[in-house]
Write an enzyme that holds these catalytic residues in place. Structure first.
Site, PDB file in Angstrom:
ATOM      1  CB  SER B 179       4.055  49.555  16.325  1.00 15.86           C
ATOM      2  OG  SER B 179       5.009  49.548  15.356  1.00 15.86           O
ATOM      3  CG  ASP B 342       4.724  56.420  12.106  1.00 18.16           C
ATOM      4  OD1 ASP B 342       5.692  56.235  11.569  1.00 18.16           O
ATOM      5  OD2 ASP B 342       3.834  55.470  12.612  1.00 18.16           O
ATOM      6  CG  HIS B 375       6.613  54.247  14.770  1.00 18.54           C
ATOM      7  ND1 HIS B 375       5.547  54.006  14.104  1.00 18.54           N
ATOM      8  CD2 HIS B 375       6.788  53.322  15.333  1.00 18.54           C
ATOM      9  CE1 HIS B 375       5.226  52.692  14.141  1.00 18.54           C
ATOM     10  NE2 HIS B 375       6.054  52.146  15.036  1.00 18.54           N
TER      11      HIS B 375
END
Lengths: 397, 397
Positions: B179, B342, B375
């Site tokens: 991320s 995600d 995610h």
């Protein structure tokens, strides 16, 4: 904005204008009408006196009153589903592409109706007639505020039924709606199964799951947190416009897909200088979204947003705690038209309802709308499924 | 909560506990260390005096200092990537499943490093050592507040480079991050191409597009709108905990996929009574999310959230306005591991970077992590790609 992107934006605007004009030319004139109810009983057991709601119709009701199609509107929408108010009106109703003479929902054949919901968000729009927290409570002579009863999707259906009753319509050829309108369409088929011959759910769901309920709360929170909100009692002071604007900005983005959002902002740069200098400075794209939201906010009421959020959160078709049992009541043929790129109401949710209907031995079709708009493909690209819709409406029941 | 769902919740908790204990037993002890910099120059041309940042390492640096792997952390994460602090610590570092003796990132072979970012959100956590708006500005003896310079992903990379310099490390066997950590990993490969042999982007992007920048603003707004925020100058009064809680609730939901969110709330009902009676009453699932966020908020600083939001918004690999040119500088072999479900950083964005690298003749691999977390599959299901990762790290460069 550099010169090239300015030219691009202008070109897009001109193209849109031309497109709207074309649509407007192809369209027909309509008038808002109103339904007055002396009192309305909500499903929660409350009574609302003096309910007034706007409605529109396109086409003619036939002699045996068998050709009515009801259109149920989406969250920020209203009963203006098609047509235009004046000759030079450049913004026809939101589904004008599929409603009109010779179109998928053919007004030469069908009598098409649509109605503003209770607590419609656009409380201050000239296009909307609604009764909600911003309306005067006859008992006090002041706006209802939070004394207005919590209303549900079933209540919206029941106001529409009152309209049909007043017109002597006892059968619907079809009920069709996008998004929150799809909730109403499904609810119609469950609540009054012998009145609904065909049900079309566009970008819709049959129930609000934990994810959706929590996501919808994100739309309410900026209003609830605005100091001007004052527990909904702001009608004699400043409205919570900042919270309302934030709410609308979130709603607007979440109804879109990154593809269209990025296409609409081709000049965006992650390296803009002002935001790099102070965290209080916004990116241009953020200003663009919030300025548009701020403009829309002027015709809307913050409490009405909260009430519609709550109506959507409280939704489970049939309102009796058992979706399977509820869908088992359906007599209508069903058609589901979710949008493949929908990031708000995922196609999987429409598919779930479709499969439950099929498992119960009901007639149900499922086709996905494609496009770059995401959830809004159900509004802007619905004409892609015009043939499917036309054939579905012509099917014998 | 009915009895059955209560038992289910308890069972899940016990299972998680057992799992954590197992992981903790399989894990190793680690200690937080600190790096002190007399001053740090940001890419925006500002100077921050007296920077102190925490870091951890696992495994041993070899004699020629050629076995270092840098792990860069995610938005709400910190340098505690693996191991545990005490024998009975039940929460090992977030990637403990892939970092350790014999694991994908094998600490018997590699010297693994991780560092807290500037303005780390967990400013008040014992696990974090950071310098940011909540730190004391030596010039005034008071917290910096918004006088703290806006910092960027490149700045985080440069603090990490300062750590490597202090250890005499001039080459990284790999840089790996999820991320926001992936932004740093990519930035490393662009900013210091001759230092990075392998780059692994997990659930990441190479630039923040208009959609992402606007979506991230949604995380900042509840804080900016909290009356307690006071332009960031709240350190001698009440912190904007309500805004911070709302921000964390949004972040938590958006990092998840509806599948896991609904699985975690099996007892949710759209027909709960309290929300049907008053729009101020919350659904249980909303309370669940906000109570968890409220608890997390106590160790976090609201301004730090704003600064990390801004760092992510300002991200374009290379920071020079041309992504293609930037990626063309990369000498590392690259591996992209986005999560298929995600909804925050869409796999398409990782694929875009991967394809740009391939088009530029670079070595790049792309494999998707699957799962129900969305995610967060990049954190909780990364071990699914342990073999891919292990083989990638063993590849000759």
């Amino acid at each position: 904005m550099n010169q090239l992107s300015f030219i691009k934006k202008i070109s897009v605007l001109i193209l849109c204008q031309l497109l709207f004009c074309q649509l407007a030319q192809a369209s027909f004139l309509v008038e808002k009408q109103t339904l007055e109810l002396e009192s309305f009983n909500t499903t929660n057991g409350k009574t609302i006196p003096q309910v007034t709601l706007g409605w529109e119709s396109y086409g003619e009701l036939n002699a045996d009153k068998s050709n009515a199609i009801l259109i149920t509107h989406y969250f920020t929408g209203n009963s203006h589903a098609a047509g235009k108010y004046t000759e030079d009106d450049v913004n026809p109703g939101y589904w004008d592409a599929i409603i009109g003479p010779g179109k998928a929902i053919d007004t030469n054949r069908y009598f098409v109706l649509s109605m503003d919901t209770l607590a419609n968000v656009s409380a201050y729009s000239e296009q909307v007639v609604t009764t909600g927290p911003a309306s005067i409570n006859p008992a006090t002579g002041k706006p209802w505020g939070l004394d207005f009863p919590v209303v549900t999707i079933r209540d919206f259906v029941n106001t529409q039924k009152a309209l049909l009753d007043s017109l002597g319509i006892t059968k619907l050829h079809a009920v069709i709606g996008p998004s929150m309108g799809s909730m109403q369409a499904i609810e119609w088929a469950v609540a009054y199964p012998d009145m609904v011959e065909r049900m079309v759910s566009v970008i819709g769901v049959a129930q609000s799951d934990a994810w959706l309920v929590t996501g919808l709360q994100k739309w309410a929170n900026p209003i609830l947190s605005d100091p001007n909100w004052q527990n909904g009692d702001y009608y004699s002071s400043s409205a919570p416009l900042e919270g309302l604007t934030q709410s609308l900005a979130i709603i607007t983005q979440e109804a879109m897909h990154p593809r269209i959002f990025n296409q609409l902002n081709p000049e965006h740069s992650a390296l803009e200088q002002p935001p790099a200098l102070d965290i209080r400075n916004n990116f241009k794209v953020v200003d663009w979204l919030y300025q548009a939201a701020s403009k829309r906010a002027t015709s809307m009421d913050a409490n009405h947003i909260l009430y519609l959020v709550r109506a959507c959160q409280l939704f489970m078709a049939g309102h009796d705690g058992n979706l399977e049992k509820a869908l088992n009541k359906v007599q209508a043929k069903s058609l589901f038209l979710p949008a493949r790129g929908d990031l708000l109401l995922f196609p999987d949710m429409a598919k779930q309802a479709h499969k439950m209907l099929q498992s119960a031995g009901k007639s149900s079709q499922y086709t996905e709308i494609t496009g770059d708009w995401g959830h809004l493909d159900g509004i802007y690209n619905v004409q892609q499924q015009a043939d499917t819709l036309k054939q579905f409406l012509e099917q014998k029941v």
